[in-house]
Design a protein around this motif. Structure first.
Motif, PDB file in Angstrom:
ATOM      1  N   ALA A 212      25.234  -0.902 -15.921  1.00 55.61           N
ATOM      2  CA  ALA A 212      25.397   0.503 -15.230  1.00 55.61           C
ATOM      3  C   ALA A 212      24.588   1.360 -16.422  1.00 55.61           C
ATOM      4  O   ALA A 212      24.531   1.076 -17.521  1.00 55.61           O
ATOM      5  N   GLY A 213      23.894   2.427 -15.889  1.00 54.15           N
ATOM      6  CA  GLY A 213      22.961   3.163 -16.669  1.00 54.15           C
ATOM      7  C   GLY A 213      21.786   3.658 -16.083  1.00 54.15           C
ATOM      8  O   GLY A 213      21.565   3.366 -14.695  1.00 54.15           O
ATOM      9  N   ILE A 214      20.882   4.499 -16.562  1.00 56.99           N
ATOM     10  CA  ILE A 214      19.671   5.083 -16.044  1.00 56.99           C
ATOM     11  C   ILE A 214      18.726   4.585 -17.171  1.00 56.99           C
ATOM     12  O   ILE A 214      18.793   4.829 -18.097  1.00 56.99           O
ATOM     13  N   ALA A 215      17.556   4.204 -16.331  1.00 56.03           N
ATOM     14  CA  ALA A 215      16.532   3.883 -17.067  1.00 56.03           C
ATOM     15  C   ALA A 215      15.059   4.445 -16.449  1.00 56.03           C
ATOM     16  O   ALA A 215      15.197   4.969 -15.188  1.00 56.03           O
ATOM     17  N   ARG A 216      14.072   4.509 -16.998  1.00 52.89           N
ATOM     18  CA  ARG A 216      12.950   5.120 -16.582  1.00 52.89           C
ATOM     19  C   ARG A 216      11.619   4.003 -16.521  1.00 52.89           C
ATOM     20  O   ARG A 216      11.343   3.470 -17.674  1.00 52.89           O
ATOM     21  N   PRO A 217      11.262   3.689 -15.383  1.00 53.97           N
ATOM     22  CA  PRO A 217      10.222   2.570 -15.445  1.00 53.97           C
ATOM     23  C   PRO A 217       9.034   3.514 -15.764  1.00 53.97           C
ATOM     24  O   PRO A 217       8.721   4.615 -15.843  1.00 53.97           O
ATOM     25  N   ASN A 218       7.740   2.782 -15.929  1.00 51.19           N
ATOM     26  CA  ASN A 218       6.435   3.162 -16.355  1.00 51.19           C
ATOM     27  C   ASN A 218       6.083   4.134 -15.040  1.00 51.19           C
ATOM     28  O   ASN A 218       6.409   3.680 -13.914  1.00 51.19           O
ATOM     29  N   VAL A 220       3.377   3.491 -12.997  1.00 49.61           N
ATOM     30  CA  VAL A 220       2.938   2.488 -11.978  1.00 49.61           C
ATOM     31  C   VAL A 220       4.188   1.944 -11.162  1.00 49.61           C
ATOM     32  O   VAL A 220       4.201   1.972 -10.051  1.00 49.61           O
ATOM     33  N   ASP A 221       5.320   1.448 -11.859  1.00 50.42           N
ATOM     34  CA  ASP A 221       6.296   0.989 -11.331  1.00 50.42           C
ATOM     35  C   ASP A 221       7.140   1.991 -10.697  1.00 50.42           C
ATOM     36  O   ASP A 221       7.572   1.749  -9.377  1.00 50.42           O
ATOM     37  N   GLY A 222       7.137   3.093 -11.025  1.00 57.23           N
ATOM     38  CA  GLY A 222       7.946   4.242 -10.560  1.00 57.23           C
ATOM     39  C   GLY A 222       7.259   4.594  -9.401  1.00 57.23           C
ATOM     40  O   GLY A 222       8.006   4.795  -8.243  1.00 57.23           O
ATOM     41  N   ALA A 223       5.995   4.604  -9.131  1.00 54.98           N
ATOM     42  CA  ALA A 223       5.057   5.031  -7.852  1.00 54.98           C
ATOM     43  C   ALA A 223       5.272   3.800  -6.819  1.00 54.98           C
ATOM     44  O   ALA A 223       5.431   4.108  -5.858  1.00 54.98           O
ATOM     45  N   ARG A 224       5.408   2.514  -7.219  1.00 52.46           N
ATOM     46  CA  ARG A 224       5.879   1.442  -6.466  1.00 52.46           C
ATOM     47  C   ARG A 224       7.151   1.589  -5.900  1.00 52.46           C
ATOM     48  O   ARG A 224       7.452   1.239  -4.677  1.00 52.46           O
ATOM     49  N   LEU A 225       8.385   2.005  -6.621  1.00 51.41           N
ATOM     50  CA  LEU A 225       9.567   2.069  -6.217  1.00 51.41           C
ATOM     51  C   LEU A 225       9.641   3.412  -5.186  1.00 51.41           C
ATOM     52  O   LEU A 225      10.302   3.221  -4.112  1.00 51.41           O
ATOM     53  N   LEU A 226       8.786   4.375  -5.666  1.00 51.86           N
ATOM     54  CA  LEU A 226       8.798   5.342  -4.540  1.00 51.86           C
ATOM     55  C   LEU A 226       8.171   5.035  -3.271  1.00 51.86           C
ATOM     56  O   LEU A 226       8.733   5.266  -2.117  1.00 51.86           O
ATOM     57  N   LEU A 227       7.101   4.318  -3.147  1.00 57.94           N
ATOM     58  CA  LEU A 227       6.533   3.827  -1.812  1.00 57.94           C
ATOM     59  C   LEU A 227       7.649   2.739  -0.954  1.00 57.94           C
ATOM     60  O   LEU A 227       7.810   2.649  -0.052  1.00 57.94           O
ATOM     61  N   ALA A 228       8.340   1.945  -1.886  1.00 55.12           N
ATOM     62  CA  ALA A 228       9.366   0.950  -1.325  1.00 55.12           C
ATOM     63  C   ALA A 228      10.642   1.753  -0.850  1.00 55.12           C
ATOM     64  O   ALA A 228      10.984   1.157   0.305  1.00 55.12           O
ATOM     65  N   ASN A 229      10.695   2.921  -1.155  1.00 50.61           N
ATOM     66  CA  ASN A 229      11.670   3.887  -0.598  1.00 50.61           C
ATOM     67  C   ASN A 229      11.164   4.934   0.549  1.00 50.61           C
ATOM     68  O   ASN A 229      11.800   5.844   0.703  1.00 50.61           O
ATOM     69  N   ALA A 230      10.056   4.640   1.013  1.00 49.03           N
ATOM     70  CA  ALA A 230       9.730   5.701   2.123  1.00 49.03           C
ATOM     71  C   ALA A 230      10.262   5.135   3.297  1.00 49.03           C
ATOM     72  O   ALA A 230      11.005   4.292   3.591  1.00 49.03           O
ATOM     73  N   ALA A 250       3.056   9.361  -8.634  1.00 53.78           N
ATOM     74  CA  ALA A 250       2.505   9.347  -9.864  1.00 53.78           C
ATOM     75  C   ALA A 250       2.772  10.918 -10.274  1.00 53.78           C
ATOM     76  O   ALA A 250       3.069  11.029 -11.781  1.00 53.78           O
ATOM     77  N   ALA A 251       2.501  11.959  -9.529  1.00 54.41           N
ATOM     78  CA  ALA A 251       2.727  13.175  -9.883  1.00 54.41           C
ATOM     79  C   ALA A 251       4.253  13.476 -10.214  1.00 54.41           C
ATOM     80  O   ALA A 251       4.567  14.300 -10.978  1.00 54.41           O
ATOM     81  N   ILE A 252       4.989  12.894  -9.227  1.00 54.63           N
ATOM     82  CA  ILE A 252       6.619  12.890  -9.500  1.00 54.63           C
ATOM     83  C   ILE A 252       6.841  12.381 -11.013  1.00 54.63           C
ATOM     84  O   ILE A 252       7.635  12.952 -11.644  1.00 54.63           O
ATOM     85  N   ILE A 258      10.833   9.620 -12.455  1.00 57.28           N
ATOM     86  CA  ILE A 258      11.448   8.622 -11.482  1.00 57.28           C
ATOM     87  C   ILE A 258      12.245   7.616 -12.384  1.00 57.28           C
ATOM     88  O   ILE A 258      11.760   6.964 -13.146  1.00 57.28           O
ATOM     89  N   PHE A 259      13.443   7.572 -11.963  1.00 56.65           N
ATOM     90  CA  PHE A 259      14.567   6.659 -12.725  1.00 56.65           C
ATOM     91  C   PHE A 259      15.273   5.701 -11.920  1.00 56.65           C
ATOM     92  O   PHE A 259      15.436   5.900 -10.716  1.00 56.65           O
ATOM     93  N   THR A 260      15.714   4.749 -12.232  1.00 59.08           N
ATOM     94  CA  THR A 260      16.710   3.683 -11.585  1.00 59.08           C
ATOM     95  C   THR A 260      17.947   4.234 -12.192  1.00 59.08           C
ATOM     96  O   THR A 260      18.381   4.504 -13.268  1.00 59.08           O
ATOM     97  N   LEU A 261      19.055   3.926 -11.284  1.00 53.76           N
ATOM     98  CA  LEU A 261      20.351   4.549 -11.585  1.00 53.76           C
ATOM     99  C   LEU A 261      21.285   3.470 -11.167  1.00 53.76           C
ATOM    100  O   LEU A 261      21.378   3.161  -9.810  1.00 53.76           O
ATOM    101  N   ALA A 262      21.656   2.534 -11.878  1.00 57.77           N
ATOM    102  CA  ALA A 262      22.674   1.393 -11.562  1.00 57.77           C
ATOM    103  C   ALA A 262      24.248   1.674 -11.856  1.00 57.77           C
ATOM    104  O   ALA A 262      24.398   2.139 -13.013  1.00 57.77           O
ATOM    105  N   ARG A 263      25.152   1.657 -10.934  1.00 57.84           N
ATOM    106  CA  ARG A 263      26.179   2.021 -10.992  1.00 57.84           C
ATOM    107  C   ARG A 263      27.335   1.298 -10.267  1.00 57.84           C
ATOM    108  O   ARG A 263      26.916   0.729  -9.087  1.00 57.84           O
ATOM    109  N   PRO A 264      28.617   1.362 -10.393  1.00 56.76           N
ATOM    110  CA  PRO A 264      29.454   0.782  -9.561  1.00 56.76           C
ATOM    111  C   PRO A 264      29.696   1.432  -8.144  1.00 56.76           C
ATOM    112  O   PRO A 264      29.582   2.683  -8.166  1.00 56.76           O
ATOM    113  N   LEU A 265      29.807   0.804  -7.037  1.00 56.04           N
ATOM    114  CA  LEU A 265      29.988   1.141  -5.886  1.00 56.04           C
ATOM    115  C   LEU A 265      31.469   1.893  -5.631  1.00 56.04           C
ATOM    116  O   LEU A 265      31.644   2.743  -4.590  1.00 56.04           O
TER     117      LEU A 265
END
Length: 297
Positions: A212-218, A220-230, A250-252, A258-265
């Motif tokens: 659980a927590g919030i992390a910030r990818p680099n 390039v990885d952030g842009a890839r995550l964005l594309l994967a969530n189109a 990349a602009a965002i 762009i962050f990852t948020l892992a948490r209990p459901l």
């Protein structure tokens, strides 16, 4: 159409939706798939047992429903998949996301179906944050290159369990389809103004190896995550928009993050998730006060 907030009438509508005789094929096709065709300014989609849809110029949707398809069923696809394609036709960035407003900026929650996008947005709405969009988030770049999110005037779409856990039964509308236990839910507040992106969170459950927590990818990885969530990623490739998604991603990543948020459901952990988010907004310079108001004290 169910699930849409009624606003003041516009003299000139931005999008028209009407029943028409939809052709079975387009002329001058430039790309095609198993159930769709695209020309320079038209998109033809066929959904078996639902109907055919003709999108033109990013401003017009014509539909021909299949036999025995009622208003409720056709409306779901018009407001969902079909409208997402219309936004792609406008060359917008379209994410599978819900968003709320924090100090005049849009905070987006991305993820696959069932990731909890709408539930988090509803939980934050109950705490005074205004809904910007649910399920689809349309993003453009302004003249300065700032990513801007456009509100869509949708109700939330929540499962019965989420409605009960968040005590939103008084705002529950009709079921989305027949006996389906997913309902339209009127948000506590809904934004009508476009606003810059404040942060984007990619939702994950805190299953090992994630904690659980919030992390910030680099970037390039952030842009890839964005594309994967189109929204409907296959369309991105078919319409040649991958480069634009990386550009906006990349602009965002640079302007907002762009962050990852892992948490209990589980619902009992929602207060902890909200507290984690509000602490993070303070860390990255967003106010923790709802609806853009200055914090008290």
């Amino acid at each position: 159409m169910p699930g849409l907030i009624t606003l003041a009438d516009l003299a000139v509508p931005d999008v028209t939706i009407r029943p028409i005789d939809v052709p079975e094929a387009l002329e001058n096709v430039v790309a095609a798939g198993p159930n769709w065709q695209r020309s320079a300014d038209q998109f033809l989609l066929e959904l078996p047992a639902i109907g055919r849809f003709l999108l033109e110029g990013g401003h017009s949707i014509g539909f021909a429903r299949a036999p025995d398809i009622g208003d409720q069923d056709i409306a779901i696809f018009l407001a969902g998949t079909v409208f997402g394609i219309l936004l792609h036709q406008r060359n917008h960035i379209v994410l599978h996301a819900s968003a709320i407003a924090v100090n005049g900026k849009a905070v987006l929650f991305c993820g696959a179906s069932g990731a909890g996008k709408s539930t988090i947005a509803a939980a934050l709405g109950s705490r005074g944050y205004t809904l910007v969009t649910d399920d689809q988030a349309a993003i453009t770049l302004d003249d300065a290159g700032t990513p801007i999110v456009h509100p869509d005037g949708r109700f939330l779409k929540l499962w019965a369990g989420s409605i009960d856990a968040l005590a939103l039964d008084g705002r529950k509308g009709e079921a989305m389809r027949g006996r389906m236990e997913k309902f339209y839910v009127e948000p506590v507040g809904s934004s009508t103004a476009a606003m810059p992106v404040g942060a984007v969170y990619m939702l994950f459950e805190d299953r090992p190896p994630r904690v659980a927590g919030i992390a910030r990818p680099n970037v390039v990885d952030g842009a890839r995550l964005l594309l994967a969530n189109a929204y409907r990623p296959i369309l991105i490739r078919r319409m040649g928009q991958q480069q634009k998604y990386f550009q906006v991603g990349a602009a965002i990543a640079r302007a907002a993050g762009i962050f990852t948020l892992a948490r209990p459901l589980r619902f009992t952990a929602m207060d902890d998730t909200v507290a984690m988010l509000e602490a993070h907004w303070a860390d990255i310079g967003l106010t923790t006060a709802p609806n853009g108001m200055e914090p008290q004290g």
